[in-house]
Motif scaffolding. Sequence first.
Motif, mmCIF file in Angstrom:
data_model
loop_
_atom_site.group_PDB
_atom_site.id
_atom_site.type_symbol
_atom_site.label_atom_id
_atom_site.label_comp_id
_atom_site.label_asym_id
_atom_site.label_seq_id
_atom_site.Cartn_x
_atom_site.Cartn_y
_atom_site.Cartn_z
ATOM 1 N N ALA A 265 28.711 -7.667 0.676
ATOM 2 C CA ALA A 265 27.998 -8.104 -0.437
ATOM 3 C C ALA A 265 26.542 -7.662 -1.014
ATOM 4 C CB ALA A 265 27.280 -9.962 0.440
ATOM 5 N N ALA A 266 25.921 -6.934 -0.776
ATOM 6 C CA ALA A 266 25.245 -6.312 -1.077
ATOM 7 C C ALA A 266 25.390 -4.724 -2.300
ATOM 8 C CB ALA A 266 25.008 -4.968 0.048
ATOM 9 N N THR A 267 27.017 -5.300 -2.376
ATOM 10 C CA THR A 267 27.385 -4.243 -3.030
ATOM 11 C C THR A 267 28.076 -4.787 -4.516
ATOM 12 O OG1 THR A 267 29.750 -4.154 -2.890
ATOM 13 C CG2 THR A 267 28.600 -2.800 -1.823
ATOM 14 N N ALA A 268 27.279 -6.124 -4.865
ATOM 15 C CA ALA A 268 27.539 -7.153 -6.016
ATOM 16 C C ALA A 268 26.727 -6.933 -7.330
ATOM 17 C CB ALA A 268 27.965 -8.230 -5.606
ATOM 18 N N THR A 269 27.297 -6.396 -8.215
ATOM 19 C CA THR A 269 26.862 -6.325 -9.628
ATOM 20 C C THR A 269 26.326 -7.828 -9.445
ATOM 21 O OG1 THR A 269 27.637 -4.648 -9.626
ATOM 22 C CG2 THR A 269 26.430 -5.569 -11.879
ATOM 23 N N VAL A 270 25.669 -8.002 -9.668
ATOM 24 C CA VAL A 270 25.316 -9.801 -9.606
ATOM 25 C C VAL A 270 24.938 -10.277 -11.224
ATOM 26 C CG1 VAL A 270 23.600 -11.629 -8.987
ATOM 27 C CG2 VAL A 270 23.811 -10.133 -7.641
ATOM 28 N N GLY A 271 25.193 -9.127 -12.497
ATOM 29 C CA GLY A 271 24.985 -8.924 -13.894
ATOM 30 C C GLY A 271 25.921 -9.569 -13.948
ATOM 31 N N ASN A 272 26.722 -9.135 -13.393
ATOM 32 C CA ASN A 272 28.369 -9.425 -13.710
ATOM 33 C C ASN A 272 29.116 -11.127 -14.002
ATOM 34 O OD1 ASN A 272 28.617 -7.004 -14.940
ATOM 35 N ND2 ASN A 272 30.024 -6.226 -13.212
ATOM 36 N N PHE A 273 27.758 -11.837 -12.706
ATOM 37 C CA PHE A 273 28.076 -13.143 -12.562
ATOM 38 C C PHE A 273 28.381 -13.782 -14.331
ATOM 39 C CE2 PHE A 273 26.514 -17.852 -12.018
ATOM 40 C CZ PHE A 273 27.927 -18.092 -11.517
ATOM 41 N N ARG A 274 29.418 -14.849 -13.910
ATOM 42 C CA ARG A 274 30.176 -15.409 -14.708
ATOM 43 C C ARG A 274 30.203 -17.056 -13.623
ATOM 44 N NH1 ARG A 274 27.994 -12.124 -17.205
ATOM 45 N NH2 ARG A 274 29.130 -11.103 -18.201
ATOM 46 N N ILE A 275 29.728 -18.006 -15.151
ATOM 47 C CA ILE A 275 30.163 -19.497 -14.223
ATOM 48 C C ILE A 275 31.469 -19.423 -14.744
ATOM 49 C CG2 ILE A 275 29.798 -21.680 -15.189
ATOM 50 C CD1 ILE A 275 27.029 -21.570 -15.347
ATOM 51 N N ALA A 276 32.364 -20.048 -14.306
ATOM 52 C CA ALA A 276 33.320 -20.379 -14.424
ATOM 53 C C ALA A 276 34.336 -21.580 -15.278
ATOM 54 C CB ALA A 276 34.224 -21.058 -12.893
ATOM 55 N N ARG A 277 34.587 -21.136 -16.025
ATOM 56 C CA ARG A 277 35.012 -21.531 -17.372
ATOM 57 C C ARG A 277 36.519 -22.827 -17.345
ATOM 58 N NH1 ARG A 277 29.779 -20.691 -18.031
ATOM 59 N NH2 ARG A 277 29.706 -19.075 -19.541
ATOM 60 N N ILE A 278 36.215 -23.987 -16.971
ATOM 61 C CA ILE A 278 37.676 -24.286 -15.929
ATOM 62 C C ILE A 278 37.002 -25.531 -16.916
ATOM 63 C CG2 ILE A 278 38.418 -26.048 -14.610
ATOM 64 C CD1 ILE A 278 36.353 -24.150 -12.526
ATOM 65 N N PRO A 279 38.619 -26.037 -17.731
ATOM 66 C CA PRO A 279 38.539 -27.309 -18.613
ATOM 67 C C PRO A 279 39.177 -28.292 -17.752
ATOM 68 C CG PRO A 279 41.127 -25.982 -18.244
ATOM 69 C CD PRO A 279 39.766 -25.042 -17.785
ATOM 70 N N LYS A 280 38.756 -29.612 -18.571
ATOM 71 C CA LYS A 280 38.254 -31.162 -17.919
ATOM 72 C C LYS A 280 40.087 -30.655 -17.502
ATOM 73 C CE LYS A 280 37.533 -35.650 -18.827
ATOM 74 N NZ LYS A 280 36.598 -36.696 -19.182
ATOM 75 N N ALA A 281 39.627 -31.240 -15.457
ATOM 76 C CA ALA A 281 40.494 -31.983 -15.116
ATOM 77 C C ALA A 281 41.977 -33.058 -15.221
ATOM 78 C CB ALA A 281 40.131 -32.137 -13.363
ATOM 79 N N LYS A 282 43.432 -32.709 -15.313
ATOM 80 C CA LYS A 282 44.080 -33.840 -15.767
ATOM 81 C C LYS A 282 44.102 -35.324 -14.846
ATOM 82 C CE LYS A 282 47.008 -31.132 -18.072
ATOM 83 N NZ LYS A 282 49.173 -30.348 -18.290
ATOM 84 N N THR A 283 44.454 -36.249 -15.235
ATOM 85 C CA THR A 283 44.533 -37.555 -14.149
ATOM 86 C C THR A 283 45.896 -37.357 -13.317
ATOM 87 O OG1 THR A 283 45.479 -38.956 -15.406
ATOM 88 C CG2 THR A 283 43.170 -38.767 -15.974
ATOM 89 N N GLY A 284 45.569 -37.724 -12.198
ATOM 90 C CA GLY A 284 46.275 -37.310 -10.966
ATOM 91 C C GLY A 284 46.034 -37.223 -9.259
ATOM 92 N N ASN A 285 47.194 -37.787 -8.899
ATOM 93 C CA ASN A 285 46.611 -37.776 -7.020
ATOM 94 C C ASN A 285 46.707 -36.576 -6.383
ATOM 95 O OD1 ASN A 285 46.538 -38.451 -4.440
ATOM 96 N ND2 ASN A 285 47.037 -40.715 -5.242
ATOM 97 N N PRO A 286 45.782 -36.073 -6.046
ATOM 98 C CA PRO A 286 46.241 -34.362 -4.610
ATOM 99 C C PRO A 286 46.895 -34.865 -4.078
ATOM 100 C CG PRO A 286 44.286 -35.615 -4.912
ATOM 101 C CD PRO A 286 44.059 -36.224 -5.793
#
Length: 486
Positions: A265-286
Amino acid sequence: MGTKDASSLDHQHGTDCGFAGTLKNIQLNDLIQMCCLSASSICMRVTKDDRIGTIFIVDGEIVHAACEDIVGEEAFFRILGWQTGSFESIEVSTTPQRTIQNNYHYLIMEAARRVDEKAGLESEPSATGHDLPEDTADDRLRVLIVDDSPMMRKILSSMLTASNRVKVVGMASNGEEAISMIDDLSPDLVTLDVNMPVMDGTSTIKHIMIKKPCPVVITSNPGDGSSKSIFNFLELGAVDFMSKPTKNQDILVQQQKILERIRVAATATVGNFRIARIPKAKTGNPTDKPVDRVCRRLVIVITGPGGHPEQMSLLSGLVPAMADEDGAVVALQSLPSSFSEPFARYLFERCGCQASPIDHETSLCAGNCYVGNHGWPLTVTLNDHRPVIVPNAPEKGAIQVDRLLSTAASVFKQHLAVVLLSGANTGEQEGLRAVHENGGRIILRKRASGMVAEPLDQVVEAGLADEEVNPSDLIKAVVNGFDLKH
């Protein structure tokens, strides 16, 4: 680097279009980071005396800046070099051409460096070098432990300092203490508890990512509904999660695992962190059963420390894309096996992916995602000419991810693709070799764009990577490769 006047926001009278008001004594770089961390889109006009600058943020990315007669990064640095001024949001009808490519962490830190450098040149040089830290030559990993339990702080400290590669530079009992200590100590890594008084883990990691980004490893006890909050932490920028030490397990084994997770974990380049771009989920039943279409193509997506947001962003588009190719996806995570079922449900809630945990023999159906842990023994085989994935009893000395990849390669051959994201654990690489020998493909997310590249470096050095692809091109690379091989 702050603005000490007011910030006015556009507001149309008589309509519900947000708040109008003032913010006093706020730092401009903090405001920009908050906009980026929340994935906002905004055009900000900054005024200093008779000078005007504009900064464009689109979906949390700084894409353009203009100031007087210059544009791009230099304009951004000039604006953030103003120590006072005012700012306002302005409406824009079109997004300008992108003139800034670097991520916001780099831009903010470089702007701060330039301001500090300028201040240093303007001040008298120090007569001596006695203000240098005493441990300048100490190359041990500097860790700050944050936990509200004095006993747990003591246990973690003793386990970490048992290694001559780690130095515990401080311990905090809550997030407020931690933020103050991070400013003073500049640790290489922070272990962060979830539930604490005064300031909890969620607020703390947001402050860390805005004020002074560094690798953060979440520590908690799995269960008790904690899984969803852990996923949220990983999407806020935490590199990894590890369980707190427990009495009913071999303490030396736990210590070895904790030290290894901390090291990676200490090797992580934190500057490369990006918030996940996730489209709105479709309706349904898991709980809906997967559509019973035989899976003819398989993609195995492996992630590790730093890779959770990458995996979430990828799966939201990859699973439906593979449905069109009569294919399925197996997603391996580095979290505890007890998180597989919550992660499958989380995938459905966030991405709309029909996902199932691999907790019993399961037929692989096209258009579905199957969630497992690469520390748990899984095999792919045929049952009545249909591919199935099976959880097995652990075998002493067996490398579980190698077993999964080898058996999947023998069943799917050239119709198998393996995608490796940040921190992906590939075992002894025997499984990857089997993928190659059977005509499958190994695709890496471009290492320079990820948070933890070390495990992927080993794959490249072994000559096992077929492609190294930009994040935005991963799905296309997977699908096009199948089309070429039929």
